[in-house]
Design a protein around this motif. Structure first.
Motif, short mmCIF file in Angstrom:
data_model
loop_
_atom_site.label_atom_id
_atom_site.label_comp_id
_atom_site.label_asym_id
_atom_site.label_seq_id
_atom_site.Cartn_x
_atom_site.Cartn_y
_atom_site.Cartn_z
N HIS A 148 0.85 -1.20 0.00
CA HIS A 148 0.00 0.00 0.00
C HIS A 148 0.88 1.25 0.00
CE1 HIS A 148 -3.89 2.01 1.67
NE2 HIS A 148 -3.04 2.98 1.34
N ARG A 163 3.49 18.32 2.46
CA ARG A 163 2.41 18.91 3.27
C ARG A 163 2.77 18.97 4.74
NH1 ARG A 163 -1.76 15.30 0.75
NH2 ARG A 163 -2.71 15.19 2.81
N ILE A 165 -5.50 16.41 0.68
CA ILE A 165 -5.30 15.71 -0.60
C ILE A 165 -5.36 16.70 -1.78
CG2 ILE A 165 -6.36 14.03 -2.19
CD1 ILE A 165 -7.21 12.39 0.28
N TYR A 199 -4.00 11.06 -7.02
CA TYR A 199 -3.73 12.49 -6.85
C TYR A 199 -3.95 13.24 -8.16
CZ TYR A 199 -1.76 11.45 -2.29
OH TYR A 199 -1.59 11.04 -0.99
N HIS A 207 -10.67 9.22 -4.52
CA HIS A 207 -9.82 9.58 -3.37
C HIS A 207 -10.36 10.83 -2.70
CE1 HIS A 207 -5.35 9.88 -1.89
NE2 HIS A 207 -6.16 9.41 -0.97
N PHE A 265 -11.64 5.59 -1.40
CA PHE A 265 -11.50 6.08 -0.02
C PHE A 265 -12.92 6.11 0.54
CE2 PHE A 265 -9.75 9.94 2.65
CZ PHE A 265 -9.83 9.17 3.80
N HIS A 292 -9.84 1.67 0.92
CA HIS A 292 -9.41 2.37 2.13
C HIS A 292 -10.66 2.42 2.99
CE1 HIS A 292 -6.07 3.94 -0.28
NE2 HIS A 292 -5.56 4.50 0.80
N GLU A 321 -10.66 4.15 8.39
CA GLU A 321 -9.48 4.89 8.85
C GLU A 321 -9.89 5.84 9.98
OE1 GLU A 321 -7.45 7.03 5.74
OE2 GLU A 321 -5.87 7.75 7.08
N THR A 332 0.57 5.23 9.63
CA THR A 332 -0.56 6.15 9.61
C THR A 332 -1.31 6.11 10.93
OG1 THR A 332 -0.77 5.96 7.22
CG2 THR A 332 -2.72 6.68 8.40
N ASP A 372 1.74 2.77 3.63
CA ASP A 372 0.83 3.85 3.23
C ASP A 372 1.63 5.08 2.79
OD1 ASP A 372 -1.61 5.03 2.71
OD2 ASP A 372 -2.02 5.62 4.78
N ASN A 431 2.75 8.29 1.80
CA ASN A 431 1.99 9.35 1.12
C ASN A 431 2.29 10.68 1.81
OD1 ASN A 431 -0.48 10.46 2.83
ND2 ASN A 431 -0.29 8.29 3.35
N PRO A 432 2.04 11.81 1.11
CA PRO A 432 2.45 13.10 1.67
C PRO A 432 1.56 13.62 2.80
CG PRO A 432 1.34 13.43 -0.42
CD PRO A 432 1.48 11.95 -0.25
N THR A 443 -0.36 11.49 5.42
CA THR A 443 -0.42 10.81 6.72
C THR A 443 0.80 9.98 7.08
OG1 THR A 443 -1.63 8.99 5.68
CG2 THR A 443 -2.96 10.68 6.75
O1 NIG Z 1 -4.26 6.19 3.09
N1 NIG Z 1 -6.90 8.11 3.39
C1 NIG Z 1 -6.69 8.34 2.25
N2 NIG Z 1 -5.51 8.29 1.61
C2 NIG Z 1 -4.23 8.35 2.26
C3 NIG Z 1 -3.84 9.72 2.61
C4 NIG Z 1 -3.72 10.58 1.42
C5 NIG Z 1 -3.29 11.96 1.73
O2 NIG Z 1 -3.59 12.52 2.80
O3 NIG Z 1 -2.64 12.54 0.84
C6 NIG Z 1 -4.18 7.36 3.38
O4 NIG Z 1 -4.03 7.73 4.57
#
Ligand code: NIG
Ligand code: FE
Length: 417
Positions: free
Chosen positions: A80, A89, A112, A152, A185, A222, A250, A253, A298, A325, A327-328, A330
């Protein structure tokens, strides 16, 4: 392609599936570990392995390599990641540390959406360059197999750009890569009062184009309160599935809104996050081959996260995999070693459960279980040696990179410790 005879391995971790199925319940915590072991590599594949005494001296075609009493295990599979994006961010991350909510920031058009703007502005080559460098970093930390998501872009053209970057990445490296079209997303700001128009665009335009070009293996959404509803996610996942894209979600969460019952209805390959899953949700997944992917980096960064959620998944007899996970928003950490350590030190997994979660079970979650993530004859010779002798040292010496050598399909990639 060189053949190797690896000897002087302190302990060899023989992580393997259970009759071609992911490991669950008690089996999640079982792994054979062979002390004083050897491995033969030929044609990029694992030819044989075992205890030193059982080996007849290999012929001269095998280059001997002293593994210096290290621990050897299958290279990690990260099931993932959101590897392809531009920008960063850190301001938003700091705001969240001081109490701001992830979902509120998102609904106001930040989060996002900021990465979406920056990813749209970046050229194909810039995105490719960023992703290539991240892949090299992941490799340094021991990850070879990897799942990469889009998500994205949001607009059809930008989602396709991200997916084509992943396709190019696949051509340029020897890593097993699984591609996921993250079809829902966030709702683009320009569709704020036209939700259904956006869903129709995804259903009628983007998904068919992704499928036509063969750009993805999986489809993801998501599924979250105030992001995409169960009904929207279901329509999107079913449309993808009808065109050969296997569903992932997803889910749970932040809130439990029914994502796990949906995962069972669409026979998802994996359901990821699962922090707020209820006992009834877990019961629904029992007996299925859907893999629960927990993302300890995360959940570590989210204030509400329960400490018992991963343990409960294993106790409910559901196969558990671990991902970064990356990603920028979390989780800007791409080390599966740290994910294993968090899962053991904070979330109560045993050491062997965690090892199976970043190898065997994560290969299933990424659909890569036929080639990588296991110590098995005929599999790609994708494995790592670590600067430790025993699996018990994995959570003991933590937070640092313990990788000594990496084998990528039988090719040795060496790094300074
Ligand atoms: O898995 N929750 C949604 N997507 C990502 C975070 C994406 C983002 O904040 O850029 C996740 O945590
Ligand atoms: Fe994610």
């Amino acid at each position: 392609m060189a053949s190797y005879f690896l000897y002087n391995i302190a302990n060899l971790v023989v992580a393997q599936s259970d009759n071609n199925k992911p490991l669950r319940g008690k089996r999640q915590g079982e792994i054979e570990v062979i002390p004083d072991a050897y491995i033969l590599i030929k044609g990029g594949l694992i030819e044989a392995f075992g205890r030193k005494e059982t080996l007849v001296t290999p012929s001269r075609e095998y280059t001997p390599m002293d593994m210096q009493q290290s621990l050897v295990m299958p290279a990690f599979v990260d099931p993932h990641t959101h590897l392809v994006f531009a920008g960063s961010r850190e301001k938003e991350f700091a705001m969240r540390l001081h109490g701001d909510s992830y979902l509120e920031i998102l609904s106001k058009g930040y989060g996002i959406h900021q990465t979406v703007q920056q990813t749209e502005s970046a050229s194909f080559d810039e995105l490719l360059h960023l992703a290539q460098n991240r892949l090299i970093d992941l490799e340094r930390y021991g990850t070879v197999g990897i799942e990469i998501k889009s998500g994205y872009g949001l607009k059809p053209a930008v989602e396709l750009k991200q997916l084509r970057v992943i396709r190019e990445l696949k051509k340029r490296t020897n890593h097993p890569i699984a591609t996921t079209f993250l079809a829902a997303h966030a709702l683009p700001m320009e569709f704020k009062n036209k939700r259904e128009d956006y869903i129709q665009q995804v259903l009628e335009e983007t998904i068919p184009e992704v499928a036509r070009e063969g750009l993805a293996d999986f489809i993801d959404v998501f599924c979250e309160k105030n992001v995409f509803s169960i009904d929207e996610c279901e329509r999107i996942l079913l449309k993808g599935a009808s065109l050969g894209l296997r569903p992932k979600l997803h889910s749970d969460e932040f809130f439990s809104i029914g994502g796990i019952p949906l995962a069972t209805r669409v026979e998802a390959v994996s359901v990821d996050h699962m922090i707020t899953a209820t006992d009834e949700d877990l019961q629904l997944l029992q007996g299925s081959d859907t893999v629960a992917v927990v993302l300890p980096g995360t959940s570590f960064n989210i204030p509400h996260a329960r400490l018992d959620y991963a343990r409960k998944i294993i106790e409910a007899d559901i196969p558990l995999a671990i991902g970064t996970d990356f990603n920028p928003g979390t989780c800007m950490c791409y080390s599966q070693q740290i994910m294993m350590e968090l899962s053991i030190l904070l979330y109560g997994l045993t050491i062997k459960e965690a090892i199976n979660a970043v190898t065997v079970n994560s290969s299933f979650a990424a659909g890569l279980q036929e080639s990588t993530g296991m110590m098995k004859e005929g599999y790609r010779a994708d494995f790592v040696s670590m600067n430790i002798r025993d699996v018990d040292e994995i959570p003991y010496i933590w937070g640092i990179n313990k990788i000594q050598r990496i084998f990528l399909s039988g090719d040795k990639v060496e790094f300074e410790a």
